[in-house]
Design a protein around this motif. Structure first.
Motif, PDB file in Angstrom:
ATOM      1  N   ALA A 156       0.827  -1.210   0.000  1.00 43.12           N
ATOM      2  CA  ALA A 156       0.000   0.000   0.000  1.00 43.12           C
ATOM      3  C   ALA A 156       0.862   1.261   0.000  1.00 43.12           C
ATOM      4  O   ALA A 156       0.607   2.207  -0.761  1.00 43.12           O
ATOM      5  N   PHE A 157       1.905   1.280   0.824  1.00 41.53           N
ATOM      6  CA  PHE A 157       2.741   2.475   0.905  1.00 41.53           C
ATOM      7  C   PHE A 157       3.646   2.626  -0.318  1.00 41.53           C
ATOM      8  O   PHE A 157       3.982   3.752  -0.706  1.00 41.53           O
ATOM      9  N   ALA A 158       4.048   1.514  -0.929  1.00 45.17           N
ATOM     10  CA  ALA A 158       4.829   1.606  -2.164  1.00 45.17           C
ATOM     11  C   ALA A 158       4.000   2.257  -3.271  1.00 45.17           C
ATOM     12  O   ALA A 158       4.542   2.954  -4.136  1.00 45.17           O
ATOM     13  N   GLU A 159       2.703   2.033  -3.229  1.00 46.64           N
ATOM     14  CA  GLU A 159       1.807   2.629  -4.217  1.00 46.64           C
ATOM     15  C   GLU A 159       1.359   4.035  -3.820  1.00 46.64           C
ATOM     16  O   GLU A 159       0.772   4.750  -4.640  1.00 46.64           O
ATOM     17  N   LEU A 167       3.722   9.683   7.321  1.00 42.62           N
ATOM     18  CA  LEU A 167       3.854   8.890   8.550  1.00 42.62           C
ATOM     19  C   LEU A 167       5.226   9.095   9.176  1.00 42.62           C
ATOM     20  O   LEU A 167       5.352   9.180  10.404  1.00 42.62           O
ATOM     21  N   GLY A 168       6.261   9.189   8.331  1.00 45.98           N
ATOM     22  CA  GLY A 168       7.607   9.409   8.852  1.00 45.98           C
ATOM     23  C   GLY A 168       7.747  10.723   9.594  1.00 45.98           C
ATOM     24  O   GLY A 168       8.487  10.819  10.582  1.00 45.98           O
ATOM     25  N   SER A 169       7.024  11.750   9.143  1.00 44.62           N
ATOM     26  CA  SER A 169       7.101  13.056   9.783  1.00 44.62           C
ATOM     27  C   SER A 169       6.084  13.231  10.903  1.00 44.62           C
ATOM     28  O   SER A 169       6.223  14.133  11.741  1.00 44.62           O
ATOM     29  N   ARG A 170       5.054  12.372  10.893  1.00 47.87           N
ATOM     30  CA  ARG A 170       4.007  12.478  11.908  1.00 47.87           C
ATOM     31  C   ARG A 170       3.712  11.096  12.518  1.00 47.87           C
ATOM     32  O   ARG A 170       2.705  10.462  12.218  1.00 47.87           O
ATOM     33  N   PRO A 171       4.599  10.596  13.368  1.00 50.36           N
ATOM     34  CA  PRO A 171       4.413   9.263  13.946  1.00 50.36           C
ATOM     35  C   PRO A 171       3.146   9.130  14.777  1.00 50.36           C
ATOM     36  O   PRO A 171       2.694   8.012  15.040  1.00 50.36           O
ATOM     37  N   GLU A 172       2.559  10.261  15.182  1.00 52.62           N
ATOM     38  CA  GLU A 172       1.309  10.182  15.942  1.00 52.62           C
ATOM     39  C   GLU A 172       0.154   9.634  15.101  1.00 52.62           C
ATOM     40  O   GLU A 172      -0.906   9.288  15.641  1.00 52.62           O
ATOM     41  N   LEU A 173       0.360   9.526  13.788  1.00 52.37           N
ATOM     42  CA  LEU A 173      -0.660   8.958  12.907  1.00 52.37           C
ATOM     43  C   LEU A 173      -0.585   7.427  12.844  1.00 52.37           C
ATOM     44  O   LEU A 173      -1.308   6.815  12.066  1.00 52.37           O
ATOM     45  N   ALA A 174       0.262   6.821  13.647  1.00 45.42           N
ATOM     46  CA  ALA A 174       0.496   5.379  13.556  1.00 45.42           C
ATOM     47  C   ALA A 174      -0.790   4.570  13.689  1.00 45.42           C
ATOM     48  O   ALA A 174      -1.040   3.652  12.904  1.00 45.42           O
ATOM     49  N   ASP A 175      -1.622   4.886  14.682  1.00 41.38           N
ATOM     50  CA  ASP A 175      -2.836   4.096  14.892  1.00 41.38           C
ATOM     51  C   ASP A 175      -3.789   4.211  13.703  1.00 41.38           C
ATOM     52  O   ASP A 175      -4.384   3.214  13.271  1.00 41.38           O
ATOM     53  N   ARG A 176      -3.927   5.432  13.155  1.00 44.74           N
ATOM     54  CA  ARG A 176      -4.785   5.588  11.980  1.00 44.74           C
ATOM     55  C   ARG A 176      -4.185   4.878  10.771  1.00 44.74           C
ATOM     56  O   ARG A 176      -4.909   4.317   9.946  1.00 44.74           O
ATOM     57  N   LEU A 266       5.335   0.218  11.782  1.00 40.60           N
ATOM     58  CA  LEU A 266       5.234   1.164  10.671  1.00 40.60           C
ATOM     59  C   LEU A 266       5.973   2.479  10.945  1.00 40.60           C
ATOM     60  O   LEU A 266       6.741   2.938  10.092  1.00 40.60           O
ATOM     61  N   PRO A 267       5.783   3.123  12.104  1.00 38.22           N
ATOM     62  CA  PRO A 267       6.555   4.347  12.337  1.00 38.22           C
ATOM     63  C   PRO A 267       8.051   4.098  12.497  1.00 38.22           C
ATOM     64  O   PRO A 267       8.859   4.962  12.138  1.00 38.22           O
ATOM     65  N   ALA A 268       8.431   2.919  13.006  1.00 41.67           N
ATOM     66  CA  ALA A 268       9.856   2.596  13.106  1.00 41.67           C
ATOM     67  C   ALA A 268      10.485   2.528  11.720  1.00 41.67           C
ATOM     68  O   ALA A 268      11.601   3.029  11.496  1.00 41.67           O
ATOM     69  N   LEU A 269       9.781   1.932  10.781  1.00 39.88           N
ATOM     70  CA  LEU A 269      10.266   1.843   9.404  1.00 39.88           C
ATOM     71  C   LEU A 269      10.245   3.207   8.722  1.00 39.88           C
ATOM     72  O   LEU A 269      11.204   3.606   8.063  1.00 39.88           O
ATOM     73  N   ALA A 270       9.134   3.932   8.875  1.00 36.32           N
ATOM     74  CA  ALA A 270       8.983   5.212   8.185  1.00 36.32           C
ATOM     75  C   ALA A 270       9.961   6.257   8.703  1.00 36.32           C
ATOM     76  O   ALA A 270      10.378   7.152   7.957  1.00 36.32           O
ATOM     77  N   ARG A 299      13.067  -1.859  -2.338  1.00 36.06           N
ATOM     78  CA  ARG A 299      14.207  -0.952  -2.167  1.00 36.06           C
ATOM     79  C   ARG A 299      13.820   0.131  -1.174  1.00 36.06           C
ATOM     80  O   ARG A 299      12.726   0.675  -1.220  1.00 36.06           O
ATOM     81  N   PHE A 300      14.715   0.411  -0.252  1.00 38.44           N
ATOM     82  CA  PHE A 300      14.547   1.523   0.680  1.00 38.44           C
ATOM     83  C   PHE A 300      15.782   2.395   0.595  1.00 38.44           C
ATOM     84  O   PHE A 300      16.845   1.976   0.090  1.00 38.44           O
ATOM     85  N   GLY A 301      15.699   3.583   1.132  1.00 40.38           N
ATOM     86  CA  GLY A 301      16.868   4.431   1.280  1.00 40.38           C
ATOM     87  C   GLY A 301      16.765   5.143   2.604  1.00 40.38           C
ATOM     88  O   GLY A 301      15.715   5.173   3.218  1.00 40.38           O
ATOM     89  N   PRO A 302      17.848   5.752   3.076  1.00 40.51           N
ATOM     90  CA  PRO A 302      17.782   6.476   4.342  1.00 40.51           C
ATOM     91  C   PRO A 302      16.836   7.660   4.247  1.00 40.51           C
ATOM     92  O   PRO A 302      16.781   8.327   3.212  1.00 40.51           O
ATOM     93  N   ALA A 303      16.103   7.901   5.300  1.00 42.79           N
ATOM     94  CA  ALA A 303      15.146   9.014   5.301  1.00 42.79           C
ATOM     95  C   ALA A 303      15.881  10.338   5.319  1.00 42.79           C
ATOM     96  O   ALA A 303      17.009  10.421   5.775  1.00 42.79           O
TER      97      ALA A 303
END
Length: 303
Positions: A156-159, A167-176, A266-270, A299-303
């Motif tokens: 879903a996130f790849a798309e 999500l990476g900038s707003r980890p408080e959105l994790a539950d949603r 998810l927030p740990a990854l993002a 493929r991932f890269g550093p944030a």
């Protein structure tokens, strides 16, 4: 016995989940490409499940094989070696759980099996066989569904890479975000019910007792129920409940654990990695029963 599976126990597991998720995310950050199922989606719920049940680390390998193969029970119609693999996994896991229960009875610890064995001693209405079957079912549900839900989340996130960056900038959105990936691409895309009474649906007559298969994925994107249901958006608070977990006394026992795992993962990854991108082709498990990618090259890269 359900008292052993409490919010307090889930809360106690969350630091372990968080630490393990961050460790696995660091490993992904160190490589140019990964196979996400084996590198993250498999080991995280397996480690959490083993920690919760009290499975020693040296048994994780064979435990992983059994829990993976039991998930093929919904794919028996595919033929081949599926039946043999499911039977072998059930026998192996049943024997292992029986031995583990005996060990926990002799030397209780702070894990779920120890709590269930202790509760069983005070409840003569529950047989040892019933308790063993409960634990085997819990093992299958806690690993296979969560593994595929994690992989589905990456699809879903790849798309929708902008949602990942959000999500990476707003980890408080994790539950949603967890609720949204479960709505958008559930690892249980179909549910099964028997009609409780005769009724008619859009001109189709359904008689009492009819076995029904319902498509969760389509229903959870219905804009008549979910506002902007055809849009993947982790900022929206969806009012309608998710269907795949059932309701009432049959509501999924493990949903709190699954959501806790994804809410930490998810927030740990993002926070550590740039948006995922497909690194190659992949195939899917059949859309009946537990559904998700067989493998998922990313493929991932550093944030």
């Amino acid at each position: 016995m359900s008292k052993a599976f409490t919010p307090r126990m889930i809360a106690g597991l969350r630091p372990f989940v968080r630490t393990r998720a961050r460790q696995l995310a660091e490993r992904l950050a160190a490589v140019a490409e990964c196979e996400f199922v084996e590198d993250f989606a498999n080991p995280l719920p397996l480690a959490v499940l083993s920690e919760m049940l009290g499975v020693p680390p040296e048994d994780h390998g064979v435990f992983h094989t059994w829990t993976t193969d039991i998930g093929l029970v919904f794919s028996l119609a595919l033929g081949g070696d599926v039946v043999t693999r499911v039977e072998s996994a059930l026998v192996g896991l049943d024997e292992y759980i029986a031995a583990l229960m005996a060990r926990k009875k002799a030397a209780p610890a702070g894990d779920l099996i120890s709590a269930l064995v202790a509760a069983h001693q005070d409840d003569p209405l529950i047989s040892t066989e019933h308790l063993r079957n409960l634990i085997v079912t819990m093992v299958f549900a806690a690993h296979d569904t969560t593994r595929h839900q994690l992989a589905n989340a990456m699809v879903a996130f790849a798309e929708h890479p902008a949602q990942w960056r959000l999500l990476g900038s707003r980890p408080e959105l994790a539950d949603r975000a967890v609720d949204e990936v479960m709505r958008w691409l559930p690892s249980s895309p179909t549910i099964y019910r028997f009609a409780a009474q005769d009724f008619e649906y859009q001109g189709l007559s359904i008689t009492e007792g009819t076995f029904l298969t319902m498509c969760v994925t389509a229903a959870q994107r219905d804009p008549r129920v979910f506002r902007d249901g055809a849009t993947f958006d982790i900022t929206v608070a969806r009012e309608a409940p998710l269907l795949q977990f059932g309701a009432g006394p049959h509501h999924c026992l493990g949903v709190a654990l699954a959501k806790a795992e994804l809410a930490e993962a998810l927030p740990a990854l993002a926070a550590r990695l740039a948006a995922p991108a497909f690194a190659g082709p992949f195939t899917w498990r059949p859309p009946v029963g537990i559904h998700g990618p067989n493998t998922l090259p990313l493929r991932f890269g550093p944030a």
